[in-house]
Enzyme design. Structure first.
Site, mmCIF file in Angstrom:
data_model
loop_
_atom_site.group_PDB
_atom_site.id
_atom_site.type_symbol
_atom_site.label_atom_id
_atom_site.label_comp_id
_atom_site.label_asym_id
_atom_site.label_seq_id
_atom_site.Cartn_x
_atom_site.Cartn_y
_atom_site.Cartn_z
ATOM 1 N N LYS A 260 0.852 -1.196 0.000
ATOM 2 C CA LYS A 260 0.000 0.000 0.000
ATOM 3 C C LYS A 260 0.885 1.242 0.000
ATOM 4 O O LYS A 260 1.734 1.410 0.897
ATOM 5 C CB LYS A 260 -0.851 0.001 1.263
ATOM 6 C CG LYS A 260 -2.333 -0.046 1.013
ATOM 7 C CD LYS A 260 -3.035 -0.066 2.359
ATOM 8 C CE LYS A 260 -4.515 0.110 2.220
ATOM 9 N NZ LYS A 260 -5.145 0.140 3.539
HETATM 10 O O1 G3P Z 1 -9.425 1.096 4.391
HETATM 11 C C1 G3P Z 1 -9.032 2.323 4.929
HETATM 12 C C2 G3P Z 1 -9.515 2.408 6.307
HETATM 13 O O2 G3P Z 1 -8.776 1.609 7.151
HETATM 14 C C3 G3P Z 1 -9.724 3.767 6.844
HETATM 15 O O3 G3P Z 1 -10.927 3.692 7.493
HETATM 16 O O4 G3P Z 1 -12.698 4.355 9.052
HETATM 17 O O5 G3P Z 1 -10.297 5.014 9.484
HETATM 18 O O6 G3P Z 1 -11.584 6.078 7.654
HETATM 19 P P1 G3P Z 1 -11.404 4.864 8.487
#
Ligand code: G3P
Length: 300
Positions: free
Chosen positions: A93
């Site tokens: 990533k």
């Molecule tokens: O897949 C990306 C993710 O881990 C971010 O999620 O909920 O932290 O915006 P969030």
């Protein structure tokens, strides 16, 4: 639609795998931090990651921790060389843009994506917040792009909150729905669920009237996904779209309806995808209605 679980917690990955629904895993430094905090001290992170890689056959994204071009390329190679031999399923990533403050440049992420893709290392281009970033990542050779649905909603929700003098809490509110309520006030009539979906996800014109409820013409995370998908379909990119930063089961349903390649979903949201109170009520009624003669047959 492929389902990835957005976690580094081994027990969640193993549980989802046991349901037969899991096609891959995405992690990031924040998710690894949480997993290690949960696992407790004394765990070898290297062994822990290897175990995750052995648990799933599909791709597992591991993210770099640096922001300079040279360091990102070097870390990506370390991750790939160390972990890909375990089960041939590592994807690296790379943030699409690593700019954080004055002095940083905006293009190290895209350069790293190009360099690693050219060397045959599959890249998941992450922190995608606009269709333009997704277009650039695909052109640079990313195998996957991860548009962050929930974080776009966070941004727009905050903007709407500021406009209305309210602080809407994360995860409890779809910004587009508030805009719909405002639209109802204007129309003087109730807009039902089906019409909301039509307006929001198929007929964007009404939503675009709400200048304050959008981000550069995008008015929700799901709307951003629509746009990325349209661009990719138009030019037949091979890059697969991973809907990321998913917060609700409803967002998953919308991803599936639009035909997104992959959704990476927190384990708690995957659990909610299976639950409906009428299923539970139906289950109870079926169990209550098993008559003794039928029970005899079922015993075999
Ligand atoms: O897949 C990306 C993710 O881990 C971010 O999620 O909920 O932290 O915006 P969030």
């Amino acid at each position: 639609m492929k389902i990835f679980v957005d976690t580094a917690k081994k027990d969640e990955i193993k549980e989802a795998e046991s349901w037969g629904i899991l096609d891959g895993v995405t992690t990031n430094p924040s998710l690894i931090k949480k997993a290690v905090e949960t696992a407790g001290k004394g765990v070898s992170l290297e062994d822990y990651i290897k175990d995750i890689l052995r648990t799933v056959e599909g791709p597992v994204s591991l993210e770099v921790g640096a922001s300079s071009l040279e360091e990102m390329i070097s870390e990506a190679k370390v991750l790939y060389d160390k972990f890909n031999p375990i089960n041939d399923n590592v994807v690296v990533k790379i943030p699409v843009n690593t700019y954080m403050c004055d002095g940083d440049d905006n293009f190290s992420g895209i350069k790293a994506t190009k360099a690693l893709s050219d060397q045959g290392i599959p890249v998941n281009s992450t922190l995608i917040m606009t269709p333009n970033q997704a277009l650039m990542a695909a052109k640079a050779g990313a195998a996957y792009v991860s548009p962050f649905v929930g974080r776009i909603d966070d941004l727009i929700r905050k903007r709407i909150g500021l406009k209305r003098g309210k602080d809407y809490p994360k995860g409890t509110y779809y910004p587009e729905e508030l805009a719909i309520r405002v639209w109802e006030n204007k129309l003087g009539r109730f807009i039902d669920e089906q019409e909301i979906d039509n307006i929001i996800y198929r007929d964007h014109e009404i939503m675009k009237l709400f200048d304050w409820a959008n981000d550069n013409g995008i008015f929700s995370g799901i709307d951003m996904l629509w746009s990325v998908k349209k661009v990719y379909d138009e030019y037949e990119f091979d890059t697969e779209i991973i809907a990321a930063s998913i917060r609700t089961a409803r967002q998953v349903r919308l991803c599936a309806e639009m035909g997104v390649d992959i959704a990476t979903i927190p384990f708690s949201v995957i659990e909610k995808m299976m639950i409906h109170r009428k299923t539970s009520q139906g289950m109870k009624a079926f169990c209550d209605d098993v008559i003794p003669e039928y029970q005899e047959i079922l015993k075999g």
